[in-house]
Design an enzyme around this catalytic site. Structure first.
Site, PDB file in Angstrom:
ATOM      1  N   GLU A   1     -14.933  -1.768   9.468  1.00 20.86           N
ATOM      2  CA  GLU A   1     -15.516  -1.291  10.722  1.00 20.86           C
ATOM      3  C   GLU A   1     -14.431  -0.847  11.700  1.00 20.86           C
ATOM      4  O   GLU A   1     -14.631   0.075  12.500  1.00 20.86           O
ATOM      5  CB  GLU A   1     -16.353  -2.402  11.382  1.00 20.86           C
ATOM      6  CG  GLU A   1     -17.600  -2.814  10.624  1.00 20.86           C
ATOM      7  CD  GLU A   1     -17.335  -3.882   9.557  1.00 20.86           C
ATOM      8  OE1 GLU A   1     -16.150  -4.083   9.176  1.00 20.86           O
ATOM      9  OE2 GLU A   1     -18.303  -4.507   9.096  1.00 20.86           O
TER      10      GLU A   1
ATOM     11  N   LYS B   1       8.692  -0.463   9.058  1.00 21.52           N
ATOM     12  CA  LYS B   1       8.079  -1.579   8.339  1.00 21.52           C
ATOM     13  C   LYS B   1       8.301  -2.874   9.124  1.00 21.52           C
ATOM     14  O   LYS B   1       9.380  -3.115   9.649  1.00 21.52           O
ATOM     15  CB  LYS B   1       8.708  -1.724   6.958  1.00 21.52           C
ATOM     16  CG  LYS B   1       8.489  -0.522   6.082  1.00 21.52           C
ATOM     17  CD  LYS B   1       7.146  -0.581   5.391  1.00 21.52           C
ATOM     18  CE  LYS B   1       6.832   0.747   4.759  1.00 21.52           C
ATOM     19  NZ  LYS B   1       6.833   0.735   3.317  1.00 21.52           N
TER      20      LYS B   1
ATOM     21  N   ILE C   1       7.692  16.896  -2.502  1.00 23.28           N
ATOM     22  CA  ILE C   1       7.820  15.504  -2.935  1.00 23.28           C
ATOM     23  C   ILE C   1       6.701  15.077  -3.876  1.00 23.28           C
ATOM     24  O   ILE C   1       6.784  14.038  -4.521  1.00 23.28           O
ATOM     25  CB  ILE C   1       7.903  14.570  -1.704  1.00 23.28           C
ATOM     26  CG1 ILE C   1       9.038  15.020  -0.774  1.00 23.28           C
ATOM     27  CG2 ILE C   1       8.128  13.126  -2.093  1.00 23.28           C
ATOM     28  CD1 ILE C   1      10.407  15.132  -1.432  1.00 23.28           C
TER      29      ILE C   1
ATOM     30  N   ASP D   1       9.285   7.599  -7.662  1.00 28.09           N
ATOM     31  CA  ASP D   1       9.261   7.273  -6.233  1.00 28.09           C
ATOM     32  C   ASP D   1       9.523   5.790  -6.020  1.00 28.09           C
ATOM     33  O   ASP D   1       8.898   4.948  -6.657  1.00 28.09           O
ATOM     34  CB  ASP D   1       7.875   7.600  -5.644  1.00 28.09           C
ATOM     35  CG  ASP D   1       7.609   9.103  -5.612  1.00 28.09           C
ATOM     36  OD1 ASP D   1       8.561   9.863  -5.375  1.00 28.09           O
ATOM     37  OD2 ASP D   1       6.446   9.500  -5.812  1.00 28.09           O
TER      38      ASP D   1
ATOM     39  N   HIS E   1      12.793   9.208  -4.890  1.00 32.78           N
ATOM     40  CA  HIS E   1      12.434   9.547  -3.509  1.00 32.78           C
ATOM     41  C   HIS E   1      12.206   8.261  -2.725  1.00 32.78           C
ATOM     42  O   HIS E   1      11.584   7.331  -3.203  1.00 32.78           O
ATOM     43  CB  HIS E   1      11.162  10.399  -3.498  1.00 32.78           C
ATOM     44  CG  HIS E   1      10.486  10.430  -2.168  1.00 32.78           C
ATOM     45  ND1 HIS E   1      10.999  11.129  -1.110  1.00 32.78           N
ATOM     46  CD2 HIS E   1       9.373   9.819  -1.704  1.00 32.78           C
ATOM     47  CE1 HIS E   1      10.219  10.943  -0.057  1.00 32.78           C
ATOM     48  NE2 HIS E   1       9.228  10.156  -0.386  1.00 32.78           N
TER      49      HIS E   1
ATOM     50  N   HIS F   1       5.186  13.928   8.860  1.00 32.15           N
ATOM     51  CA  HIS F   1       4.285  13.012   9.564  1.00 32.15           C
ATOM     52  C   HIS F   1       3.689  13.662  10.805  1.00 32.15           C
ATOM     53  O   HIS F   1       2.911  13.055  11.521  1.00 32.15           O
ATOM     54  CB  HIS F   1       5.012  11.723   9.920  1.00 32.15           C
ATOM     55  CG  HIS F   1       5.514  11.018   8.698  1.00 32.15           C
ATOM     56  ND1 HIS F   1       6.762  11.256   8.182  1.00 32.15           N
ATOM     57  CD2 HIS F   1       4.924  10.135   7.875  1.00 32.15           C
ATOM     58  CE1 HIS F   1       6.922  10.524   7.095  1.00 32.15           C
ATOM     59  NE2 HIS F   1       5.826   9.838   6.885  1.00 32.15           N
TER      60      HIS F   1
END
Ligand code: GLN
Ligand code: ZN
Length: 729
Positions: free
Chosen positions: A16, A99, A403, A571, A612, A665
């Site tokens: 939700e 991260k 990529i 990757d 990558h 991005h």
């Protein structure tokens, strides 16, 4: 024994959270509706905590990210309405993402500015005070000043004490009269310097002078200075006893003060295997010799786990009955608490006696057991490989490539949904994917790219796709967790020996190659990333799991080679993230991480191996990356404007490198000029013969119009460079 629970997933049983925020972005619902939807979710969360008689934080809910909220609270970002707020999350003004510790959660990185506004916290405080009224067992939730500063950018080491002291002043005002307060300080488990410990103590002395009812939490690892916290008048200290084994040694050595509560994190917040309830009861008995007041808790926030195992009954018996997600962790705490305060129930006795359905595979086990040093080292040296590869590939100077993924449009997603729901047949779906691949190959040839990809249209997710094809790994129906903002993924569950019953991606890649006059890259996800974005078994060493996966990938590459594929990309975007929080554990990790890559990529010398790694934040691990035996690496360089190149200078890097000149991005189309600037700078370090031109990462979140424009510029850049450097091939 009392339970303390925190960090329960905000995503909601049916996602939700994602649905309402994204509807707001699409202007389908008003801001008031969004707010009330999130309040509902928050209410459900406190009801869940209450169901297990837990003490719990309030104010954990966020509109996107708690670090951004803390930054807003400190007045670092002007935020008068939801559009302002979401402007910092996405679009041109978006903050950088990184991260969060060694997890796959990405937080927004605030830029610290010493002119923060010390009174902006007032609205947060007001909200907390009002929420407390309806949550008598609630504890006001805050991110601590040390973690906030350590994870922000724009702070020089020498200024840290000054800022810490300034923030302590703000937190004093904030926590005053706020009742019980929960402060998260996960940065306490990093390698904290002695001078920082003193600084932390100073700050918390100040903060606790305003409120003595503070529960201070660290998690993901052990805190290296637990005993130093004893000097502070805190109400409780929360420690991770699952991933922080050294915490127990500290308590054994220094005891635990009688005037404080030890909040013992004993059920795993990072993995999904059921807790051994009776063992935990024993552990607590031992702990109570050193600590008089104990509450029990999850060992780290529960949002790294999906909401509940309910609904996953279609998993095989052995797997299903071995699992505990967030809600089940609370149930375990209740079982343990009940055992501690009275009789050991039958339920507690039988709770985790089911043996795990380990898919035993003797063949792969013995392959791993018989690996020797030579299996990790290519016999043909790099230079010779280079020559063989170039003879076959005959690539121009500054080769261009992408990529892997291309825009995953609505059409692709809805066809996949149709296939999964049985509305179209496997053959129809396969034909659809082939048509997509055909269109993409034609487009790339026309656009003038030199090394092509097949577009990854058949993949939901780069880990889940392989997990579905491999034996020994299960996938869930609804086991979503948030990776950032509203973006969720379903981590697969590695429960047994991993093997490859059949080729996984050869059909699509070789189809693409069959209709292309230029080389098409085989596209694989590396062992570290598969492990890192899954829940892994813990009954065998993680290195063995990694080598099993590596052998499956190695076999896949052999199949690629048989069908004429000349380049394979593996990757490893999680390579840095999976590194342990404490540096002393790095050698062990990098040993298996590097080995597993080298084992997977044990190809023919003629096959060019690419890797990558999305991010550029790996200056620190450049030596380890250099031990991976790839022929070419692609890395992010556009957001850091090529800064990353400096790290390669240090190691005399002789291999090929693809600089990510386009920040994928953002929907912004990069100009030839902008990209050229990055290349110029990088060419000071990397010889032009080793230089490739490509975007930062896969294009699956982009739309076609900007993709076409950007790739046009990217190819134009390569042509310009070739002209300039005298090779017009
Ligand atoms: N090949 C993947 C893609 O292009 C790589 C994604 C990643 O590194 N996160 O989508
Ligand atoms: Zn990437």
């Amino acid at each position: 024994m009392r339970i303390y629970a925190y960090g329960f997933p905000r995503i909601g049983k049916n996602r939700e959270y994602k649905k309402s925020i994204e509807s707001f972005w699409k202007k389908e619902i008003a801001s008031e509706t969004l707010k009330s939807e999130l309040e509902k979710l928050d209410f459900q969360r406190s009801e869940t905590y209450k169901k297990y008689d837990a003490k719990y934080p309030i104010g954990e809910m966020t509109l996107y990210d708690n670090m951004l909220d803390a930054a807003v609270m400190l007045g670092l970002y002007e935020n008068s309405n939801l559009d302002d707020y979401y402007g910092f999350c996405r679009g041109v003004k978006a903050l950088e993402m990184r991260k969060w510790f060694n997890t796959n959660y990405h937080y927004l990185v605030p830029e610290f500015d010493k002119n923060f506004s010390p009174s902006s916290f007032k609205s947060v405080k007001k909200k907390l005070l009002s929420a407390l009224k309806s949550n008598p067992d609630g504890v006001s939730y805050l991110i601590g000043p040390y973690t906030f500063l350590k994870l922000s950018k724009g702070i020089k080491k020498k200024n840290l004490p000054e800022y810490m002291s300034a923030l302590a002043g703000v937190y004093c005002e904030l926590v005053k009269d706020l009742g019980d307060v929960h402060i998260d300080e996960p940065a306490f488990v990093t390698d904290v310097r002695k001078s920082d410990v003193l600084m932390i103590k100073e700050a918390y002395k100040k903060i606790t002078s305003a409120n003595k009812n503070i529960f201070l939490f660290s998690y993901y690892e052990s805190c290296g200075f637990v005993q130093e916290l004893y000097d502070l008048p805190l109400k409780g200290i929360g420690l991770d006893f699952v991933n922080g084994q050294k915490n127990l040694s500290a308590i054994k050595k220094y005891g635990f003060p009688d005037d404080k509560i030890l909040i013992a994190g004993i059920v795993n917040g990072r993995n999904v295997w059921k807790t051994d309830v009776l063992k935990s009861v024993k552990f607590l008995k031992k702990l109570s010799k050193y600590a008089k007041n104990i509450m029990i808790s999850n060992a780290s926030p529960l949002y790294h786990l999906p909401v509940t195992v309910k609904g996953e009954e279609s998993l095989s018996d052995g797997i299903f009955s071995s699992l505990a997600f967030a809600e089940e962790r609370l149930y375990e705490l209740k079982l343990i608490a009940d055992c501690c305060s009275g009789v050991v129930s039958q339920e507690a006795k039988t709770y985790n006696t089911q043996s795990l359905a380990t898919a035993e595979n003797p063949a792969i086990k013995s392959r791993v057991a018989s690996l020797s040093k030579d299996d990790f080292i290519k016999s043909v040296p790099l230079e010779l490989r280079r020559k063989k590869q170039q003879d076959i590939l005959n690539l121009p100077l500054f080769p261009t490539t992408t990529i892997g993924s291309f825009p995953q449009t609505k059409e692709v997603r809805s066809k996949r949904a149709d296939f999964r729901a049985g509305r179209i047949t496997k053959e129809e779906y396969g034909a659809f994917i082939r048509e997509k691949i055909r269109g993409l190959v034609e487009y790339q040839l026309e656009a003038g790219l030199d090394v092509l990809v097949h577009g990854e249209y058949e993949r939901t997710d780069m880990v889940e796709f392989f997990a579905e094809k491999l034996d020994g790994i299960a996938t869930t129906k609804n086991g979503w967790i948030i990776s950032y903002g509203t973006r969720g993924y379903r981590p697969p569950i590695i429960y047994g020996d991993v093997s490859r019953p059949a080729p996984m991606s050869v059909e699509e890649i070789s189809f693409a190659q069959s209709i292309s006059s230029k080389p098409v890259k085989g596209m694989l996800t590396g062992p570290v990333t598969i492990i890192s974005w899954s829940f892994a078994r813990e009954d065998i060493p993680i290195s063995e799991v990694a080598y099993q996966i590596a052998l499956c990938l190695q076999d896949e590459i052999k199949d690629y080679e048989k069908s004429g594929i000349k380049i394979v990309q593996i990757d490893e975007p999680a390579f840095r993230e999976k590194a342990p929080i404490k540096k002393k554990n790095w050698p062990d990790y990098f040993e298996w991480a590097v080995n597993s890559f080298n084992l997977a990529s044990m190809s023919l010398p003629e096959t060019q191996i690419h890797t990558h790694m999305c991010y550029s934040a790996f200056g620190e691990i450049i030596d380890q990356i250099n031990r991976m035996d790839f022929d070419k690496i692609t890395i992010e360089a556009s957001r850091s404007r090529g800064d990353i190149i400096k790290s390669f200078e240090k190691i005399n890097f002789r291999r090929q490198i693809g600089i990510g000149v386009w920040d994928i991005h953002s929907p912004k189309v990069p100009s030839v000029k902008e990209m050229e600037k990055i290349v110029k700078r990088s060419l000071k370090v990397i010889p032009k013969e080793n230089f490739w031109i490509n975007p930062d990462c896969g294009l699956k979140t982009r739309d076609w119009p900007e993709t076409k424009e950007s790739l046009k510029n990217l190819v134009a850049l390569a042509l310009k460079l070739r002209q300039k450097f005298g090779s017009v091939k």
